[in-house]
Design an enzyme around this catalytic site. Structure first.
Site, PDB file in Angstrom:
ATOM      1  N   ASP A 306       0.762  -1.308  -0.126  1.00 20.18           N
ATOM      2  CA  ASP A 306      -0.090   0.212   0.175  1.00 20.18           C
ATOM      3  C   ASP A 306       1.028   1.048   0.175  1.00 20.18           C
ATOM      4  OD1 ASP A 306      -1.851   1.396   0.427  1.00 20.18           O
ATOM      5  OD2 ASP A 306      -1.701   1.738   2.568  1.00 20.18           O
ATOM      6  N   LYS A 307       0.570   2.140  -0.330  1.00 18.95           N
ATOM      7  CA  LYS A 307       0.917   3.548  -1.262  1.00 18.95           C
ATOM      8  C   LYS A 307       0.874   4.381   0.579  1.00 18.95           C
ATOM      9  CE  LYS A 307      -0.141   6.931  -2.981  1.00 18.95           C
ATOM     10  NZ  LYS A 307       0.141   8.257  -1.732  1.00 18.95           N
TER      11      LYS A 307
END
Length: 640
Positions: A306-307
């Protein structure tokens, strides 16, 4: 529950110690033998019951072999051997249960995110009702600070919503008429009127809950090695002992084969390695929720990240102040922007105001007038000057157009930042930009994953593609998938698995929960992560230290290597002893002594895992100290 798990081996061990103490006392051999038999009975009762139940359903396992061997040892007067076999087996089971037991409360955490009440318009009046009772098509009001109770479309008002829990968007999103909103998101300012389209089980949040539940139910625990091994080993040993007993008429030989054939070191070798590996991880801030996940982690060859909150810090910062023309300084541009935003509720106002204060600028006092312009920015009156801060559309409304401004804005947007133009009395003064800053250790972590043998590192995010690609360029991931809802992340992970990858998914929010549960290994960022992410994940990094991810994979591979070594030692010992019994020269006493030595060897081998490991190494075997681009460049200035 934990104390109960260890009660049987503890009582049995105390009885064994008491037996040795009694036997050492003059004339107390009978008492010592009785205590040893009692120790065997305490440790072996549960084993015998399990063996009997398994036989009722035609399953032959190690429990049966241990039970027969212990009973036979007692019959021929080898009480210590009976106690030793059952005690070691009881300790092995206790260790295995201790490492594999875990409690998940992910679904409860997810449900807690869902709002319980909603404010709806009924008969022209505001009525507070349970969120589950809202009907499709009803008008729902969302005020500042409230959670959105339904999925729907904005029909009136303006506001900013924090959608990080659903889409992963790092910066609150401005909502105006016609925009979609999701249940569980939080209003950061403004007032919205929403027509309900998805309610109750039909909301995006409810689908996330369903996906987590579905994925967890589908993830069956892998069969224990001992179960697979015992399906052929136990009948083989029993048949061997029976055959030699009948052929020679020597019952002692047959029982000796049964006792020697009990793989005491094997029983304890896998659990003790798991305990050591998990213990080492815990000391390093890596929480692993069971031995099966250690085995799977050793095979990871693809990592999905995930960013927001994982590769980035999850909070917007001021990144750039670009004056336009010699008449304006950095202090001028930032000062006007901060004073104008001081009267704004917009989430992006805070990083601008905080940055101005941090640079010692005088931004005291509020604007004489503040006019929010939905979807565009804000216009304020300061000391008689009209100050506009917002996007290009706002500047056009103010009668300000410039190719230079458009070029700066486009360049900042391409860098993954959110630019805002500052104009004073219809004169462009400059551009300020905010962004979610990339973690300083993100690029090093990706490089270490590659060095550790991970073939593919993929970034999954709900952010826009331009922002995602800008971050990807800094950290060096192999693939980017942007603008994903939770179901999109889940599908991306499932796709990687379908192509034959063993996938680890790393996330920190509710929106990551379905993908975490679907991946072969779910990894949660601890301090930055939500409770649901940590509970859903199989591994939790208890600190926001990305270097722990490649370390966790390396530790898992070391643990599995030790497990295999222990299996080889245990099986090699049993094989050698059985050959020695058949060829002559190995008695039951010698066999049990060698068994005990092999147990100490496998325990000592597993304890090597508790040693702290040094600096992560590159594929070439030398410490990698080369600075990455993210460490060498200044993220707070626009590249010119």
């Amino acid at each position: 529950m934990g104390s109960w798990r260890w009660r049987v081996p503890l009582v049995s061990g105390l009885l064994i110690v008491a037996s040795f103490a009694a036997s050492a006392a003059s004339g107390a051999d009978a008492l010592g033998d009785a205590l040893m038999v009692a120790a065997a009975a305490v440790a072996g009762w549960g084993i015998a019951v399990k063996a009997a139940r398994a036989l009722m359903v035609r399953v032959v396992g190690i429990d049966l072999l241990v039970s027969v061997a212990a009973i036979g040892a007692v019959i021929i007067g080898e009480y210590w051997e009976a106690a030793a076999v059952t005690f070691l087996f009881a300790v092995g089971h206790a260790l295995e249960n201790a490492t594999l037991s875990r409690t998940r409360s992910a679904l409860a955490e997810l449900v807690a995110v869902a709002p319980e009440v909603a404010v709806v318009l009924r008969g022209g009046e505001q009525v507070e009702v349970p969120a589950a009772s809202v009907a499709v098509g009803e008008e729902v009001l969302v005020k500042n600070g409230a959670r959105v109770p339904v999925d729907g479309e904005v029909t009136g008002g303006t506001g900013a919503l924090d959608e990080a829990s659903i889409t992963g968007e790092s910066i609150p999103v401005e909502k105006t008429t016609g925009d979609e909103v999701y249940a569980g998101t939080v209003s950061m300012g403004g007032f919205l009127q929403v027509r309900a389209a998805g309610v109750g089980a039909g909301t995006t949040l409810a689908r996330i809950i369903h996906r987590v539940e579905e994925a967890q139910d589908a993830k069956a625990r892998t069969a224990a090695f001992m179960d697979r091994f015992s399906s052929w080993y136990t009948p083989a040993v029993i048949a061997l002992a029976l055959a030699f007993g009948l052929a020679t008429g020597d019952a002692v030989l047959a029982l000796t084969l049964l006792v020697i054939g009990c793989p005491g070191a094997l029983v304890i070798s896998i659990p003790v390695a798991i305990v050591a590996g998990i213990g080492r991880g815990a000391k390093d801030g890596i929480l692993i929720k069971g031995g099966e996940y250690l085995e799977t982690s050793a095979r990871i060859d693809a990592v999905a990240l995930d960013k927001t909150g994982t590769l980035t810090e999850g909070r917007p910062y001021l990144t750039d102040v670009v004056p336009l023309g010699a008449a304006w300084s950095r202090a001028d541009v930032l000062g006007w922007a901060a004073r104008a935003e001081a009267g704004s509720e917009h989430p992006l106002a805070r990083p601008i105001v905080d940055a101005a204060r941090g640079e010692g600028l005088d931004i005291t006092g509020l604007p004489e007038a503040t006019e929010p312009v939905p979807g565009k920015g804000i216009v304020a009156t300061l000391d008689g000057h009209r100050v506009a801060v917002g996007n290009l559309a706002l500047l056009e409304d103010e009668g300000v157009t410039s190719a230079v401004i458009a070029g700066v804005v486009d360049e900042l947007a391409a860098a993954g930042r959110t630019p805002m133009v500052v104009a004073v009395d219809a004169r462009p003064a400059g551009v300020v930009a905010v962004a979610d800053r990339v973690r300083s250790d993100a690029a090093r972590m990706v490089a270490d994953l590659h060095a550790a043998g991970v073939k593919k590192v993929v970034m999954l995010t709900g952010d826009t593609r331009r922002v995602a690609e800008a971050v990807a360029g800094q950290v060096g991931v192999d693939e980017v998938r942007a603008e994903l809802l939770p179901e999109g992340k889940l599908e991306a992970v499932a796709g990687l698995r379908a192509r034959g990858h063993v996938v680890a998914m790393v996330g920190d929010g509710v929106n990551d929960a379905p993908a975490l549960a679907t991946a072969d290994i779910g990894v949660a960022m601890g301090a930055a992560g939500t409770g649901v992410a940590i509970e859903t994940a199989d591994i939790a990094l208890m600190k926001d230290d990305l270097s722990k991810l490649p370390r966790a994979i390396a530790m898992a591979r070391s643990t599995v290597s030790v497990m295999r070594q222990n299996i080889f030692i245990a099986l090699g010992t049993v094989g050698a002893l059985l050959a020695g019994v058949l060829l002559g020269g190995v008695t039951m006493a010698i066999g049990m002594l060698v068994h005990e030595i092999s147990v100490l060897v496998v325990i000592g081998n597993a304890m090597r895992l508790l040693r702290r490991r040094g600096t992560p190494r590159t594929a070439g075997g030398t410490p990698d100290r080369t600075p990455h681009r993210s460490e060498a460049r200044d993220p707070d200035r626009l590249a010119s």
